[in-house]
Design an enzyme around this catalytic site. Sequence first.
Site, PDB file in Angstrom:
ATOM      1  N   VAL A   1       0.018   5.801 -10.645  1.00  0.00           N
ATOM      2  CA  VAL A   1      -0.593   4.721  -9.857  1.00  0.00           C
ATOM      3  C   VAL A   1      -1.559   3.902 -10.714  1.00  0.00           C
ATOM      4  O   VAL A   1      -2.408   4.458 -11.408  1.00  0.00           O
ATOM      5  CB  VAL A   1      -1.327   5.300  -8.634  1.00  0.00           C
ATOM      6  CG1 VAL A   1      -2.097   4.206  -7.906  1.00  0.00           C
ATOM      7  CG2 VAL A   1      -0.328   5.944  -7.692  1.00  0.00           C
ATOM      8  N   ASP A   2      -1.409   2.578 -10.653  1.00  0.00           N
ATOM      9  CA  ASP A   2      -2.289   1.646 -11.361  1.00  0.00           C
ATOM     10  C   ASP A   2      -2.302   1.921 -12.868  1.00  0.00           C
ATOM     11  O   ASP A   2      -3.333   1.803 -13.528  1.00  0.00           O
ATOM     12  CB  ASP A   2      -3.711   1.677 -10.760  1.00  0.00           C
ATOM     13  CG  ASP A   2      -3.698   1.263  -9.298  1.00  0.00           C
ATOM     14  OD1 ASP A   2      -2.829   0.464  -8.912  1.00  0.00           O
ATOM     15  OD2 ASP A   2      -4.545   1.758  -8.541  1.00  0.00           O
TER      16      ASP A   2
ATOM     17  N   LEU B   1       5.530   3.799  -4.757  1.00  0.00           N
ATOM     18  CA  LEU B   1       6.979   3.728  -4.933  1.00  0.00           C
ATOM     19  C   LEU B   1       7.447   4.886  -5.809  1.00  0.00           C
ATOM     20  O   LEU B   1       6.784   5.248  -6.790  1.00  0.00           O
ATOM     21  CB  LEU B   1       7.354   2.384  -5.557  1.00  0.00           C
ATOM     22  CG  LEU B   1       7.013   1.201  -4.639  1.00  0.00           C
ATOM     23  CD1 LEU B   1       6.899  -0.096  -5.437  1.00  0.00           C
ATOM     24  CD2 LEU B   1       8.048   1.064  -3.525  1.00  0.00           C
TER      25      LEU B   1
ATOM     26  N   MET C   1       0.782  -1.243   0.000  1.00  0.00           N
ATOM     27  CA  MET C   1       0.000   0.000   0.000  1.00  0.00           C
ATOM     28  C   MET C   1       0.815   1.296   0.000  1.00  0.00           C
ATOM     29  O   MET C   1       0.271   2.366   0.280  1.00  0.00           O
ATOM     30  CB  MET C   1      -0.976  -0.010   1.188  1.00  0.00           C
ATOM     31  CG  MET C   1      -2.018  -1.118   1.116  1.00  0.00           C
ATOM     32  SD  MET C   1      -2.852  -1.220  -0.500  1.00  0.00           S
ATOM     33  CE  MET C   1      -3.793   0.305  -0.441  1.00  0.00           C
TER      34      MET C   1
ATOM     35  N   GLU D   1       5.359   5.009 -13.116  1.00  0.00           N
ATOM     36  CA  GLU D   1       5.336   5.999 -12.036  1.00  0.00           C
ATOM     37  C   GLU D   1       3.914   6.328 -11.591  1.00  0.00           C
ATOM     38  O   GLU D   1       3.637   6.469 -10.412  1.00  0.00           O
ATOM     39  CB  GLU D   1       6.068   7.266 -12.472  1.00  0.00           C
ATOM     40  CG  GLU D   1       7.219   7.568 -11.558  1.00  0.00           C
ATOM     41  CD  GLU D   1       7.853   8.903 -11.881  1.00  0.00           C
ATOM     42  OE1 GLU D   1       7.515   9.854 -11.175  1.00  0.00           O
ATOM     43  OE2 GLU D   1       8.661   8.957 -12.818  1.00  0.00           O
TER      44      GLU D   1
ATOM     45  N   HIS E   1      -4.210  -5.378  -9.476  1.00  0.00           N
ATOM     46  CA  HIS E   1      -5.226  -4.400  -9.084  1.00  0.00           C
ATOM     47  C   HIS E   1      -6.610  -5.031  -9.271  1.00  0.00           C
ATOM     48  O   HIS E   1      -6.849  -5.684 -10.291  1.00  0.00           O
ATOM     49  CB  HIS E   1      -5.086  -3.126  -9.925  1.00  0.00           C
ATOM     50  CG  HIS E   1      -6.102  -2.096  -9.562  1.00  0.00           C
ATOM     51  ND1 HIS E   1      -6.002  -1.333  -8.411  1.00  0.00           N
ATOM     52  CD2 HIS E   1      -7.264  -1.736 -10.154  1.00  0.00           C
ATOM     53  CE1 HIS E   1      -7.046  -0.535  -8.328  1.00  0.00           C
ATOM     54  NE2 HIS E   1      -7.828  -0.753  -9.376  1.00  0.00           N
TER      55      HIS E   1
HETATM   56  C1  DQB Z   1      -1.778   0.876  -4.749  1.00  0.00           C
HETATM   57  C2  DQB Z   1      -2.611   1.835  -5.309  1.00  0.00           C
HETATM   58  C3  DQB Z   1      -2.911   2.993  -4.617  1.00  0.00           C
HETATM   59  C4  DQB Z   1      -2.375   3.206  -3.356  1.00  0.00           C
HETATM   60  C5  DQB Z   1      -1.559   2.243  -2.824  1.00  0.00           C
HETATM   61  C6  DQB Z   1      -1.263   1.077  -3.505  1.00  0.00           C
HETATM   62  C7  DQB Z   1      -2.682   4.455  -2.610  1.00  0.00           C
HETATM   63  O1  DQB Z   1      -3.198   5.411  -3.175  1.00  0.00           O
HETATM   64  N1  DQB Z   1      -2.347   4.490  -1.320  1.00  0.00           N
HETATM   65  C8  DQB Z   1      -2.512   5.667  -0.465  1.00  0.00           C
HETATM   66  C9  DQB Z   1      -1.205   6.474  -0.398  1.00  0.00           C
HETATM   67  C10 DQB Z   1      -0.122   5.719   0.324  1.00  0.00           C
HETATM   68  C11 DQB Z   1       1.220   6.447   0.281  1.00  0.00           C
HETATM   69  O2  DQB Z   1       1.306   7.558   0.863  1.00  0.00           O
HETATM   70  O3  DQB Z   1       2.163   5.918  -0.302  1.00  0.00           O
HETATM   71  N2  DQB Z   1      -1.508  -0.282  -5.498  1.00  0.00           N
HETATM   72  N3  DQB Z   1       3.887   2.612  -7.032  1.00  0.00           N
HETATM   73  C12 DQB Z   1       3.885   3.163  -8.262  1.00  0.00           C
HETATM   74  N4  DQB Z   1       2.947   2.838  -9.183  1.00  0.00           N
HETATM   75  C13 DQB Z   1       1.933   1.961  -8.894  1.00  0.00           C
HETATM   76  C14 DQB Z   1       0.868   0.484  -7.191  1.00  0.00           C
HETATM   77  C15 DQB Z   1       0.870  -0.020  -5.912  1.00  0.00           C
HETATM   78  C16 DQB Z   1       1.878   0.345  -5.000  1.00  0.00           C
HETATM   79  C17 DQB Z   1       2.899   1.200  -5.393  1.00  0.00           C
HETATM   80  C18 DQB Z   1       1.896   1.374  -7.592  1.00  0.00           C
HETATM   81  C19 DQB Z   1       2.906   1.740  -6.673  1.00  0.00           C
HETATM   82  O4  DQB Z   1       1.084   1.667  -9.775  1.00  0.00           O
HETATM   83  N5  DQB Z   1       4.848   4.043  -8.568  1.00  0.00           N
HETATM   84  C20 DQB Z   1      -0.228  -0.949  -5.455  1.00  0.00           C
HETATM   85  C1  GRF Z   2      -5.988  -7.420  -3.524  1.00  0.00           C
HETATM   86  O1  GRF Z   2      -7.349  -7.200  -3.800  1.00  0.00           O
HETATM   87  C2  GRF Z   2      -5.118  -6.754  -4.565  1.00  0.00           C
HETATM   88  O2  GRF Z   2      -5.691  -6.733  -5.831  1.00  0.00           O
HETATM   89  C3  GRF Z   2      -4.991  -5.352  -4.032  1.00  0.00           C
HETATM   90  O3  GRF Z   2      -4.904  -5.490  -2.636  1.00  0.00           O
HETATM   91  C4  GRF Z   2      -5.537  -6.715  -2.241  1.00  0.00           C
HETATM   92  C5  GRF Z   2      -4.505  -7.502  -1.504  1.00  0.00           C
HETATM   93  O4  GRF Z   2      -5.031  -8.674  -0.925  1.00  0.00           O
HETATM   94  N1  GRF Z   2      -3.854  -4.678  -4.630  1.00  0.00           N
HETATM   95  P1  GRF Z   2      -4.044  -9.754  -0.302  1.00  0.00           P
HETATM   96  O5  GRF Z   2      -3.196  -9.041   0.753  1.00  0.00           O
HETATM   97  O6  GRF Z   2      -3.210 -10.306  -1.414  1.00  0.00           O
HETATM   98  O7  GRF Z   2      -4.942 -10.793   0.317  1.00  0.00           O
END
Ligand code: DQB
Ligand code: GRF
Length: 216
Positions: free
Chosen positions: A146-147, A95, A92, A144, A111
């Site tokens: 998100v998603d 990066l 969460m 870079e 996702h």
């Molecule tokens: C995620 C998608 C969204 C979030 C976290 C994981 C999110 O908005 N979290 C609240 C803010 C947390 C924080 O302050 O860091 N999915 N890094 C990059 N690109 C991505 C995806 C995830 C995790 C890190 C990405 C990621 O698509 N650069 C997993």
């Molecule tokens: C999953 O729904 C995944 O798609 C999302 O976060 C959830 C993680 O579940 N990025 P888990 O920790 O793998 O059970």
Amino acid sequence: MARLKVGVLISGRGSNLQALIDACAAPRFPAEIALVIANRADAAGLARAAAAKIPAKVFAHGDFAKRDEFDAVLEATLTEAGCGLVCLAGFMRILGSAFVRRWRDKLINIHPSLLPAFPGLDTHARVIAAGVRFTGCTVHFVREGVDDGPIIVQAAVPVQTGDDADTLAARVLEAEHRAYPLALRLIAEGRVRVESERVIIEGHKAPHGIVVNPAD
Ligand code: DQB
Ligand code: GRF
């Protein structure tokens, strides 16, 4: 052939980690999980790593003054473990650009929607509010944004009458547990490449089936 060494990053329950662990347990599976990293000591997925005798580390992001320092420790630890691929599995923390550049086309995420629809958090509630008949999950290379990033595997899941975010999440999670090991296997077999920000999979064949919801 040597198996691809994978690092898995988690923040919570770790059911996708478990799906990857189970896939890697099959004889001749082309990847192995070399390391699990959590950014929270209370991540339930850590017990899954321990049960599978996979080395695990916790880096609490609160212990780091800057986001870049946290990313740098992750990067050093993954490199030290010999990882050739990093899988985000419910991780969460966003990066930073240096980390994403270092692992370009070697960093994947799952996702719980059919991207590019419904990126971000609170996905299933937004899917239900939108009234779409299908949702699903997406495994993609991380960029870079998100998603965002080239899509490797998707699985479609029907939305059912009476679904709430929890019932829908449970159905999508089953799809995730098939899609993530499949994406890992295709990459580890060397069959996945990125061209002009689209994924090409060698020797893949799309299924023919059409699913209508509601069924006709
Ligand atoms: C995620 C998608 C969204 C979030 C976290 C994981 C999110 O908005 N979290 C609240 C803010 C947390 C924080 O302050 O860091 N999915 N890094 C990059 N690109 C991505 C995806 C995830 C995790 C890190 C990405 C990621 O698509 N650069 C997993
Ligand atoms: C999953 O729904 C995944 O798609 C999302 O976060 C959830 C993680 O579940 N990025 P888990 O920790 O793998 O059970």
